[in-house]
Scaffold this active site. Structure first.
Site, PDB file in Angstrom:
ATOM      1  N   HIS A 148     -39.800  17.057 -17.026  1.00 43.63           N
ATOM      2  CA  HIS A 148     -39.290  17.441 -18.353  1.00 43.63           C
ATOM      3  C   HIS A 148     -38.318  16.432 -18.945  1.00 43.63           C
ATOM      4  O   HIS A 148     -37.644  16.758 -19.918  1.00 43.63           O
ATOM      5  CB  HIS A 148     -38.572  18.791 -18.290  1.00 43.63           C
TER       6      HIS A 148
ATOM      7  N   LYS B 120     -30.199  23.468 -30.915  1.00 35.99           N
ATOM      8  CA  LYS B 120     -30.639  22.910 -29.628  1.00 35.99           C
ATOM      9  C   LYS B 120     -29.385  22.575 -28.841  1.00 35.99           C
ATOM     10  O   LYS B 120     -28.273  22.648 -29.384  1.00 35.99           O
ATOM     11  CB  LYS B 120     -31.472  21.655 -29.857  1.00 35.99           C
ATOM     12  N   ARG B 121     -29.533  22.214 -27.571  1.00 39.62           N
ATOM     13  CA  ARG B 121     -28.350  21.784 -26.826  1.00 39.62           C
ATOM     14  C   ARG B 121     -27.701  20.590 -27.500  1.00 39.62           C
ATOM     15  O   ARG B 121     -28.356  19.800 -28.163  1.00 39.62           O
ATOM     16  CB  ARG B 121     -28.735  21.415 -25.385  1.00 39.62           C
TER      17      ARG B 121
ATOM     18  N   LYS C 297     -29.956  13.714 -28.923  1.00 39.29           N
ATOM     19  CA  LYS C 297     -30.511  14.595 -29.952  1.00 39.29           C
ATOM     20  C   LYS C 297     -29.880  14.318 -31.324  1.00 39.29           C
ATOM     21  O   LYS C 297     -30.353  14.776 -32.340  1.00 39.29           O
ATOM     22  CB  LYS C 297     -30.310  16.059 -29.570  1.00 39.29           C
TER      23      LYS C 297
ATOM     24  N   THR D 119     -39.334  22.286 -28.195  1.00 36.74           N
ATOM     25  CA  THR D 119     -40.131  23.473 -28.454  1.00 36.74           C
ATOM     26  C   THR D 119     -39.578  24.219 -29.672  1.00 36.74           C
ATOM     27  O   THR D 119     -40.309  24.955 -30.333  1.00 36.74           O
ATOM     28  CB  THR D 119     -40.151  24.422 -27.233  1.00 36.74           C
TER      29      THR D 119
ATOM     30  N   LYS E 276     -41.344  26.341 -32.957  1.00 39.80           N
ATOM     31  CA  LYS E 276     -40.966  27.671 -33.443  1.00 39.80           C
ATOM     32  C   LYS E 276     -40.620  27.620 -34.934  1.00 39.80           C
ATOM     33  O   LYS E 276     -40.989  28.515 -35.704  1.00 39.80           O
ATOM     34  CB  LYS E 276     -39.739  28.193 -32.672  1.00 39.80           C
TER      35      LYS E 276
END
Ligand code: 26Q
Length: 812
Positions: free
Chosen positions: A348, A534-535, A540, A642, A646
């Site tokens: 992952h 998100k985290r 990111k 992911t 969504k």
């Protein structure tokens, strides 16, 4: 199941009154919740038991998904929905004068995971049950889940997550199936009298692993699987051996708390204990169950598939070897064949710092038998591969290097399949990060792009949109999400487009009310809702969005009359408690929010909302209300993502770099229906190779960007002297590890395109519709079907398999 409202009411009252010895109309919300949960359990009890028995009778192949993390979210609504009695229950409760919504919201959301990896495991559980695939989860019943996040003065503060305070109605403690897990001590081999060797253990610590089983109910009752979570206890027969309370506490400590880090590996002893505890308990229990099949041991791979969710449960491989060798007395070669055929592994991450390695000394001391077996696996690997591939390749793929055990190497060598979680990610694994392994084992490498369950993330989270879709294209898409593409035919229907815009507005109104209630901030539901959830991690790039907000703010300050599309910037993110830089970004964004939200020049042009305690339940509220989905990681860093799927499924337009599954989103939806920007993976790798990136050059030559960056350190934003400086220095002094400055211009430009498009309501709704219509391929049902067909070789079960999704066309 079929159930009348009258019957439900009767059953509910009975459930309540036997549980609480009180009249049903006199309880607390928590009691009402427990009575309902208990009722669900009684409704499914027979089927759950039958499903288990059926698997044994028919000797079907079962899948065991080993994961250190699961994030199932609240269960009440989704259980009732999957059982087909959600509306009946709502109606019945209403007739009894009770409020279903309040009851459902009172359920705790188990935070037994950090983020993407744990949520994926739970989406997979839902899809396995819904497709009728006999697939079970194996995890840890942490006494405390991921910390609860609060902001004090804009800083993240972590509080313990005591999620079991009021008990857990969904679990069944199965003390009959408890097993002993041994750690520590010494182990030595002695002749076993039949010409072989057997291990002798001395001074081990024995831990009782007690399973708590949670049903995983398939959509339309296709099947009921089990999520088995293990808890560490003191073995009763050994109580007197433990002379101090401290030592007893040390045992329970193993399943006390989830490690709250998802991107930075740290070799903590307790974490290793947790991993072995899960693995040993899980594998023992699987083999015990296999005995009920009365089949020879060589058939294990025909009846059992064990999947390793990242390397965290990789000790499955030596543990299965241990049992086959030491307890089943198989030869090494036979045990090794079985192990490789039984196990499969998903990677992952592409981040080097997240790759798991354990110091040899630590493993030797804590898990001496595991170490012996790993050493032997490694020795045989070297012996066998050196003549075939030479020294360089053999050394770079060996499991033990420089005193460290490389868990990814162990996982690849000891299993028959390794997959990445999006096409780009799988390619990078094969061609870059794990290229040496791909040369040795090309046939093991494959891709399984992630997916999400449309049941939780659309049917339940966004009932109005669900109804709109069904009203127009019929219900077929619910069991066959590829059918969503039929929606494309409505691209020119003003009626459908207007209704879609209306649904989105309703969801935004609901979220606006929630924001006001929980933060006191008033936001305009007609503004553009721009969502990044998100985290929190540098890769990111939440700080890229922060610079974008600053840029807008400074434009307004320069010209308060400026005509600007109003936006609400919505964030939700937890930072690992030890990840200082991520926490500093949170503080900076909160400080920017503080300024922007209170500046009368700004008004409704910008609002910044940073939700506390982001998690599954909050995601269910935010996602249906999003206009823009921010997926802006540096290309080549996000394995898949992911949340991107969504948000798209709920009609948000994606603002994205070509990273992870964004690439596949582009392939399906078309680049004209999203906002792409930024470096490509190739360009990023090119910079790595030639080392010519200079963030300072960009800073000095780009006045607009310079202005935004300077605002971090020149007092424009008060109370971030330290954090603003750290951020500024990381971006300029330390050459901006994630190329934020490089991507700034194209990001701003893409955001401008979004603003322009948003002014054309119809054009926006059209693209939103195309996004929804193109999101079918990202159903976890397809992902699971591919795992089942190509890796696990597991068949769907049950008479209801016609509900199984149909075949799906591969992408162009
Ligand atoms: C490892 C060792 C010690 C302590 C903690 C950990 C640890 C725990 C969790 C390491 C990593 C994680 C979680 C990783 C994760 O969530 N990865 C995400 O997985 C998603 C599902 O595949 C992807 O969509 C995301 O791209 C990826 O970041």
């Amino acid at each position: 199941m079929s159930l009348s409202v009258e019957q439900f009411k009767k059953d509910y009252k009975k459930s309540f009154e036997t549980m609480f010895v009180n009249s049903y109309d006199e309880g607390s919300v928590d009691q009402q919740f427990h009575a309902l949960g208990n009722l669900v359990r009684t409704y499914i009890a027979d089927e759950w038991r039958n499903a288990r028995q059926h698997y044994i009778d028919k000797k079907v192949k079962q899948v065991y998904y080993f994961s250190m993390e699961f994030l199932p979210g609240r269960q009440l609504k989704s259980n009732l929905y999957n059982m087909g009695i959600l509306d009946t229950a709502k109606e019945g409760l209403e007739e009894l004068g009770l409020d279903f919504k309040t009851i459902a919201e009172s359920e705790v959301d188990p935070g037994l995971g950090n983020g993407g990896l744990g949520r994926l495991a739970s989406c997979f559980m839902d899809s396995m049950a819904s497709l009728g695939i006999p697939g079970h989860g194996s995890g840890i019943r942490y006494r405390y889940g991921l910390f609860q996040q609060k902001f004090i003065d804009g800083y993240q503060v972590e509080l313990p997550d005591n999620w079991l305070r009021n008990g857990n109605v969904w679990e069944v403690r199965n003390s009959n199936d408890a097993v002993i897990v041994r750690i520590g001590g010494n182990v030595w081999m002695r002749p076993d009298g039949t010409g072989g060797l057997e291990p002798v253990y001395e001074n081990t610590k024995n831990i009782l692993a007690v399973p708590y089983d949670i049903p995983s109910i398939g959509y339309n009752n296709v099947s009921i699987n089990t999520l088995r979570l293990w808890s560490a206890e003191l073995p009763p027969e050994e109580e007197d051996k433990y002379f101090s309370i401290e030592e007893a506490e040390k045992i329970k400590e193993i399943t006390e708390v989830l490690y709250p880090d998802d991107s930075n590996y740290e070799g903590r002893l307790l974490r290793l204990k947790q991993e072995y505890f899960l693995v040993s308990a899980g594998v023992q229990s699987i083999l015990r169950h296999y005995k009920k099949y009365n089949l020879p041991r060589k058939n294990i791979p025909d009846k059992i598939a064990i999947h390793i969710n990242d390397t965290h449960p990789a000790l499955v491989i030596p543990e299965l070897m241990r049992i086959l060798l030491d307890e089943e007395k198989l030869s090494w070669d036979k045990a090794w064949e079985i192990t490789k055929k039984t196990c499969s592994y998903t990677n992952h991450t592409l981040l080097r710092e997240a790759m798991e390695t354990w110091p040899v000394d630590m493993v030797k001391e804590l898990l001496p038998r595991m170490y012996q077996i790993i050493e032997e696996i490694n020795r045989r690997h070297i012996e066998k591969k050196t003549p075939l591939y030479g020294r360089r390749l053999t050394n770079s793929t060996s499991i033990i290097q420089n005193g460290q055990i490389h868990m990814a190497h162990l996982s690849i060598i000891g299993s028959h399949s390794i997959n990445g979680v999006a096409q780009l990610h799988s390619n990078l694994l094969k061609d870059e990060v794990l290229a040496d392994f791909a040369e040795m084992y090309p046939y093991k490498f494959n891709n399984k792009t992630n997916g999400i369950t449309q049941r939780r993330w659309l049917h339940l989270a966004n009932p109005e949109l669900t109804e709109l879709i069904t009203d127009n294209i019929g219900p077929e898409w619910k069991t066959n999400p590829a059918e969503l593409k039929v929606l494309k035919g409505y691209e020119k229907s003003d009626e459908v487009l207007e209704r879609l815009a209306e649904v989105k507005l309703h969801n935004k109104q609901r979220l606006a009310a929630y924001i006001q209630e929980h933060t006191g901030l008033k936001v305009d539901p007609t503004a553009l809702f721009d969502v990044q959830i998100k985290r929190l991690h540098a890769y990111k790039r939440q700080h890229l969005q922060a610079l974008h907000i600053l840029d807008r703010y400074l434009q307004i300050k320069e010209n308060p009359e400026i005509d600007m599309q109003p936006r609400v910037f919505i964030f939700g993110a937890k930072a690992a408690p030890s990840y200082l830089y991520a926490k500093q970004i949170i503080k900076v964004i909160n400080a920017i929010g503080e300024v922007v939200n209170n500046d009368p020049d700004v008004g409704d042009k910008i609002k910044v909302v940073f939700f506390e305690n982001y998690g599954v339940s909050l995601a269910e509220k935010i996602i249906p209300a999003a206009d823009i989905s921010e997926q802006i990681s540096l290309a080549g860093k996000e394995a898949s993502g992911t949340g991107n799927m969504k948000l798209m499924l709920n009609g948000a337009l994606t603002m994205a770099t070509l990273d992870g599954a964004n690439v596949e989103i582009r392939d399906y939806v078309g680049e004209e229906n999203m906002f792409l920007f930024g470096l490509t993976t190739e360009e990023v790798y090119e910079y790595y190779r030639n080392g010519t990136y200079s963030s300072r050059e960009i800073y000095e030559s780009n006045p607009r960007l310079k202005r935004a960056l300077d605002a971090l350190v020149d007092g424009t934003i008060p109370n971030i002297e330290e954090e603003g400086r750290v951020l500024f220095d990381s971006l300029i002094q330390y050459n901006d590890e994630y190329f934020v400055l490089k991507d700034f211009d194209s990001f701003i430009e893409a955001q401008k395109r979004a603003d322009e498009l948003y002014r054309d309501k119809k054009a926006w709704s059209q693209k939103s519709l195309i996004n929804i219509a193109s999101s079918g391929p990202f159903s976890a049902d397809y992902t699971i079907q591919r795992y089942a067909d190509e890796i696990w070789k597991a068949q769907p079960q049950g008479e209801l398999t016609e509900n199984r999704v149909h075949s799906f066309d591969e992408p162009i």
